[in-house]
Design a protein around this motif. Structure first.
Motif, PDB file in Angstrom:
ATOM      1  N   LEU A 171     -14.850 -32.133 -75.885  1.00 41.75           N
ATOM      2  CA  LEU A 171     -16.123 -32.208 -75.181  1.00 41.75           C
ATOM      3  C   LEU A 171     -17.101 -31.133 -75.618  1.00 41.75           C
ATOM      4  O   LEU A 171     -18.286 -31.402 -75.815  1.00 41.75           O
ATOM      5  N   ALA A 172     -16.620 -29.887 -75.743  1.00 40.60           N
ATOM      6  CA  ALA A 172     -17.522 -28.768 -76.033  1.00 40.60           C
ATOM      7  C   ALA A 172     -18.228 -28.992 -77.362  1.00 40.60           C
ATOM      8  O   ALA A 172     -17.600 -29.267 -78.385  1.00 40.60           O
ATOM      9  N   HIS A 173     -19.555 -28.880 -77.352  1.00 37.67           N
ATOM     10  CA  HIS A 173     -20.336 -29.156 -78.554  1.00 37.67           C
ATOM     11  C   HIS A 173     -21.733 -28.611 -78.342  1.00 37.67           C
ATOM     12  O   HIS A 173     -22.334 -28.837 -77.295  1.00 37.67           O
ATOM     13  N   LEU A 174     -22.246 -27.882 -79.338  1.00 34.78           N
ATOM     14  CA  LEU A 174     -23.629 -27.407 -79.273  1.00 34.78           C
ATOM     15  C   LEU A 174     -24.540 -28.589 -79.579  1.00 34.78           C
ATOM     16  O   LEU A 174     -24.731 -28.964 -80.728  1.00 34.78           O
ATOM     17  N   HIS A 175     -25.090 -29.197 -78.522  1.00 33.49           N
ATOM     18  CA  HIS A 175     -25.854 -30.432 -78.666  1.00 33.49           C
ATOM     19  C   HIS A 175     -27.321 -30.160 -78.360  1.00 33.49           C
ATOM     20  O   HIS A 175     -27.652 -29.292 -77.545  1.00 33.49           O
ATOM     21  N   ALA A 176     -28.201 -30.901 -79.022  1.00 36.15           N
ATOM     22  CA  ALA A 176     -29.638 -30.740 -78.781  1.00 36.15           C
ATOM     23  C   ALA A 176     -29.968 -31.039 -77.321  1.00 36.15           C
ATOM     24  O   ALA A 176     -29.532 -32.066 -76.781  1.00 36.15           O
ATOM     25  N   HIS A 177     -30.725 -30.139 -76.685  1.00 33.67           N
ATOM     26  CA  HIS A 177     -31.158 -30.318 -75.289  1.00 33.67           C
ATOM     27  C   HIS A 177     -29.966 -30.642 -74.389  1.00 33.67           C
ATOM     28  O   HIS A 177     -29.988 -31.589 -73.617  1.00 33.67           O
ATOM     29  N   ASP A 178     -28.916 -29.855 -74.496  1.00 35.82           N
ATOM     30  CA  ASP A 178     -27.672 -30.118 -73.790  1.00 35.82           C
ATOM     31  C   ASP A 178     -27.866 -29.994 -72.284  1.00 35.82           C
ATOM     32  O   ASP A 178     -28.471 -29.040 -71.804  1.00 35.82           O
ATOM     33  N   LYS A 179     -27.339 -30.962 -71.546  1.00 33.74           N
ATOM     34  CA  LYS A 179     -27.482 -30.996 -70.088  1.00 33.74           C
ATOM     35  C   LYS A 179     -26.146 -31.198 -69.386  1.00 33.74           C
ATOM     36  O   LYS A 179     -26.079 -31.847 -68.339  1.00 33.74           O
ATOM     37  N   ILE A 180     -25.061 -30.662 -69.942  1.00 27.66           N
ATOM     38  CA  ILE A 180     -23.770 -30.861 -69.291  1.00 27.66           C
ATOM     39  C   ILE A 180     -23.295 -29.619 -68.547  1.00 27.66           C
ATOM     40  O   ILE A 180     -22.184 -29.605 -68.032  1.00 27.66           O
ATOM     41  N   GLY A 181     -24.130 -28.588 -68.478  1.00 25.64           N
ATOM     42  CA  GLY A 181     -23.697 -27.338 -67.861  1.00 25.64           C
ATOM     43  C   GLY A 181     -23.805 -27.309 -66.357  1.00 25.64           C
ATOM     44  O   GLY A 181     -23.450 -26.307 -65.736  1.00 25.64           O
ATOM     45  N   GLY A 184     -19.383 -26.686 -63.865  1.00 20.59           N
ATOM     46  CA  GLY A 184     -18.601 -25.743 -64.643  1.00 20.59           C
ATOM     47  C   GLY A 184     -17.198 -26.271 -64.919  1.00 20.59           C
ATOM     48  O   GLY A 184     -16.483 -26.662 -63.985  1.00 20.59           O
ATOM     49  N   LEU A 185     -16.820 -26.321 -66.198  1.00 22.02           N
ATOM     50  CA  LEU A 185     -15.484 -26.742 -66.585  1.00 22.02           C
ATOM     51  C   LEU A 185     -14.743 -25.551 -67.189  1.00 22.02           C
ATOM     52  O   LEU A 185     -15.199 -24.984 -68.180  1.00 22.02           O
ATOM     53  N   ASP A 186     -13.640 -25.171 -66.583  1.00 18.94           N
ATOM     54  CA  ASP A 186     -12.816 -24.126 -67.166  1.00 18.94           C
ATOM     55  C   ASP A 186     -11.999 -24.714 -68.313  1.00 18.94           C
ATOM     56  O   ASP A 186     -12.209 -25.863 -68.725  1.00 18.94           O
ATOM     57  N   GLY A 187     -11.060 -23.936 -68.851  1.00 16.08           N
ATOM     58  CA  GLY A 187     -10.296 -24.425 -69.984  1.00 16.08           C
ATOM     59  C   GLY A 187      -9.511 -25.685 -69.691  1.00 16.08           C
ATOM     60  O   GLY A 187      -9.404 -26.578 -70.529  1.00 16.08           O
ATOM     61  N   ALA A 188      -8.942 -25.770 -68.490  1.00 17.31           N
ATOM     62  CA  ALA A 188      -8.198 -26.971 -68.121  1.00 17.31           C
ATOM     63  C   ALA A 188      -9.122 -28.176 -68.029  1.00 17.31           C
ATOM     64  O   ALA A 188      -8.788 -29.277 -68.502  1.00 17.31           O
ATOM     65  N   GLY A 189     -10.287 -27.992 -67.431  1.00 21.14           N
ATOM     66  CA  GLY A 189     -11.242 -29.090 -67.333  1.00 21.14           C
ATOM     67  C   GLY A 189     -11.730 -29.549 -68.691  1.00 21.14           C
ATOM     68  O   GLY A 189     -11.889 -30.753 -68.946  1.00 21.14           O
ATOM     69  N   GLN A 190     -11.966 -28.590 -69.592  1.00 19.36           N
ATOM     70  CA  GLN A 190     -12.362 -28.943 -70.960  1.00 19.36           C
ATOM     71  C   GLN A 190     -11.271 -29.776 -71.632  1.00 19.36           C
ATOM     72  O   GLN A 190     -11.557 -30.756 -72.328  1.00 19.36           O
ATOM     73  N   TYR A 191     -10.016 -29.379 -71.449  1.00 24.26           N
ATOM     74  CA  TYR A 191      -8.912 -30.115 -72.060  1.00 24.26           C
ATOM     75  C   TYR A 191      -8.850 -31.539 -71.511  1.00 24.26           C
ATOM     76  O   TYR A 191      -8.716 -32.508 -72.276  1.00 24.26           O
ATOM     77  N   LEU A 192      -8.937 -31.691 -70.200  1.00 21.39           N
ATOM     78  CA  LEU A 192      -8.872 -33.023 -69.601  1.00 21.39           C
ATOM     79  C   LEU A 192     -10.007 -33.911 -70.096  1.00 21.39           C
ATOM     80  O   LEU A 192      -9.816 -35.103 -70.353  1.00 21.39           O
ATOM     81  N   MET A 193     -11.195 -33.337 -70.243  1.00 20.06           N
ATOM     82  CA  MET A 193     -12.331 -34.114 -70.734  1.00 20.06           C
ATOM     83  C   MET A 193     -12.270 -34.342 -72.243  1.00 20.06           C
ATOM     84  O   MET A 193     -13.089 -35.070 -72.792  1.00 20.06           O
ATOM     85  N   SER A 194     -11.307 -33.726 -72.913  1.00 22.73           N
ATOM     86  CA  SER A 194     -11.165 -33.881 -74.355  1.00 22.73           C
ATOM     87  C   SER A 194     -10.014 -34.807 -74.740  1.00 22.73           C
ATOM     88  O   SER A 194      -9.867 -35.147 -75.918  1.00 22.73           O
ATOM     89  N   CYS A 306      -9.421 -27.044 -78.320  1.00 19.91           N
ATOM     90  CA  CYS A 306     -10.110 -27.926 -79.257  1.00 19.91           C
ATOM     91  C   CYS A 306     -11.313 -27.206 -79.844  1.00 19.91           C
ATOM     92  O   CYS A 306     -11.802 -26.226 -79.289  1.00 19.91           O
ATOM     93  N   GLY A 307     -11.816 -27.727 -80.966  1.00 18.04           N
ATOM     94  CA  GLY A 307     -13.082 -27.232 -81.476  1.00 18.04           C
ATOM     95  C   GLY A 307     -13.017 -26.742 -82.900  1.00 18.04           C
ATOM     96  O   GLY A 307     -12.094 -27.054 -83.659  1.00 18.04           O
ATOM     97  N   ALA A 308     -14.013 -25.956 -83.270  1.00 22.97           N
ATOM     98  CA  ALA A 308     -14.095 -25.435 -84.632  1.00 22.97           C
ATOM     99  C   ALA A 308     -12.862 -24.609 -84.983  1.00 22.97           C
ATOM    100  O   ALA A 308     -12.344 -24.683 -86.102  1.00 22.97           O
ATOM    101  N   ASN A 309     -12.383 -23.811 -84.014  1.00 20.54           N
ATOM    102  CA  ASN A 309     -11.141 -23.058 -84.178  1.00 20.54           C
ATOM    103  C   ASN A 309     -10.030 -23.871 -83.519  1.00 20.54           C
ATOM    104  O   ASN A 309      -9.725 -23.704 -82.338  1.00 20.54           O
ATOM    105  N   ALA A 310      -9.449 -24.769 -84.289  1.00 21.10           N
ATOM    106  CA  ALA A 310      -8.520 -25.745 -83.727  1.00 21.10           C
ATOM    107  C   ALA A 310      -7.251 -25.074 -83.235  1.00 21.10           C
ATOM    108  O   ALA A 310      -6.748 -24.128 -83.850  1.00 21.10           O
ATOM    109  N   GLY A 311      -6.708 -25.574 -82.127  1.00 19.01           N
ATOM    110  CA  GLY A 311      -5.459 -25.048 -81.611  1.00 19.01           C
ATOM    111  C   GLY A 311      -4.309 -25.299 -82.566  1.00 19.01           C
ATOM    112  O   GLY A 311      -4.176 -26.388 -83.123  1.00 19.01           O
ATOM    113  N   VAL A 312      -3.467 -24.291 -82.763  1.00 12.57           N
ATOM    114  CA  VAL A 312      -2.321 -24.391 -83.671  1.00 12.57           C
ATOM    115  C   VAL A 312      -1.111 -23.705 -83.040  1.00 12.57           C
ATOM    116  O   VAL A 312      -1.236 -22.934 -82.090  1.00 12.57           O
TER     117      VAL A 312
END
Length: 408
Positions: A171-181, A184-194, A306-312
């Motif tokens: 989910l996390a992404h630097l998007h133009a005119h982002d309106k998802i803030g 608030g999603l913590d790390g668990a919420g980000q994972y569930l939405m991903s 998730c993201g640019a620095n992928a989990g390993v």
């Protein structure tokens, strides 16, 4: 420690002073973008412009027509950097200034790919697609990413590569005119939405013992408290090891341990095999002519991230890659949480590159670079990455120059 500065080809092409200016910082290497996502970038010292708008993900060299002929998924070409091969032109200028050149390859982050081929994207529990996030479990996506890694990483005259986004994007992404803030999603919420629920991932969850519809329903149920504002999250907010452990403990509590571990088992195996395949493909493409070509992955030691620095899994990734590039900007606790899990794993020649943002306007602290780098070295880091010499102000670059002199 060897220090490398990130650059875009357009920072160099058309600026005859750029390569010398970067070399004068005291770095030994440049990590130069060869395949990159869409962006709007400042060029504060370029003699003919101040802004570059890269409208979509693209390669910054001419892709091999024979490799990609007749294929539905193929790299997009760029039109915003001057010249037929801006990567090669920039790399040649940097090498002439005495700098080693590595490629910088962004893989599973491509909005145009998702817009033109919607079925390739991550699809969340609600059915929404993330066009910026290719689903790395899909065979057609994996084939494309592995071949892109092999081609974009091994450009002529380079001695290594940094592979970014070599894993799950979410989910996390630097998007133009982002309106998802607004929620608030913590790390668990980000994972569930991903979590992805495309047909391939649904089959994968089944293989790991989870009914995909049960997992989808549990994910939607677990997310309801976020939308109502009832969930504040378990993360401590520092990026510490406890923060990462707390994220996964919360996921297990929200989904139930069986569903959580089945989902993670599928996703971890998909990411790990993609990482191995990309590293192997790059090494094969580098060939016997470049036996010392180094393959690095941008990484996070928490596999669920998730993201640019992928989990390993640290021990796993250091068993096949030459090293990792780790985000080290931030408090000491965050730096320790990133570096400590990798220390002691793999052969002695493995690289742990501490990546520091050196652009003040992007949250960096170039004035603290020397102390932060010394702290990273005490935790096992043996290289530096500096993000980003093309975007930084003159004052930021002066602070970097002073820090590198202090570090010797």
């Amino acid at each position: 420690m060897i220090a490398s500065a990130f650059l875009y080809p357009w920072d160099v092409v058309g600026d005859p002073d750029a390569a010398r200016r970067v070399a004068d910082l005291g770095v030994q290497r440049v990590t130069l973008a060869s395949a990159y996502h869409s962006t709007r970038a400042l060029t504060p010292r370029h003699p003919s412009r101040r802004i570059v708008t890269a409208r979509h993900s693209a390669v910054l060299y001419p892709p091999d027509a024979d490799r990609w002929r007749g294929r539905e998924l193929r790299p997009y070409e760029q039109s915003w950097a001057a010249g037929a091969d801006p990567f090669a032109e920039a790399a040649e200028a940097l090498a002439a200034a005495g700098l080693d050149v590595h490629t910088w390859v962004v893989l599973a982050h491509n909005s145009r790919l998702g817009e033109e081929h919607p079925a390739t994207s991550v699809r969340n529990a609600y059915g929404d697609r993330y066009p910026w996030a290719p689903c790395i479990a899909r065979p057609e996506v994996r084939t494309y990413l592995v071949d892109l890694a092999a081609e974009a990483a091994t450009r002529p005259g380079t001695t290594g590569t940094d592979l970014e986004s070599c894993g799950w994007y979410g989910l996390a992404h630097l998007h133009a005119h982002d309106k998802i803030g607004g929620v608030g999603l913590d790390g668990a919420g980000q994972y569930l939405m991903s979590l992805c629920f495309c047909d391939v991932c649904a089959a994968g969850y089944s293989e790991h013992g989870a009914d995909p519809e049960e997992l989808r329903a549990a994910t939607i149920r677990a997310l309801r408290p976020y939308w109502s504002g009832e969930t504040a999250g378990a993360a401590d907010g520092t990026g510490s090891a406890a923060d990462r452990a707390g994220e996964w403990a919360e996921v297990r509590e929200l989904l139930g341990p069986d569903l959580a571990e089945a989902a993670r088992g599928w996703r971890d195996s998909v990411a790990a095999t993609l990482q191995r395949e990309c590293v192997a493909a790059v090494r094969a493409a580098a060939g016997a002519g470049r036996p010392d070509f180094r393959v690095m992955l941008h990484a996070d030691p928490a596999p669920h991230r998730c993201g640019a620095n992928a989990g390993v899994v640290p021990a796993d990734v250091l068993a096949h890659a030459d090293g990792v590039v780790l985000p080290c900007t931030g408090p000491d606790a965050a730096r320790e949480a990133i570096l400590r899990p990798f220390a002691g794993h793999g052969a002695t020649d493995r690289t742990l590159a501490a990546n520091f943002t050196v652009v003040s306007g992007m949250g960096g602290s170039p004035a603290a670079l020397a102390d932060d780098a010394a702290h990273a070295a005490s935790l096992g880091a043996n290289e530096l990455r500096l993000y980003h010499a093309g975007l930084a102000s003159d004052a930021d670059l002066a602070a970097v120059r002073a820090a590198l002199r202090r570090l010797g």
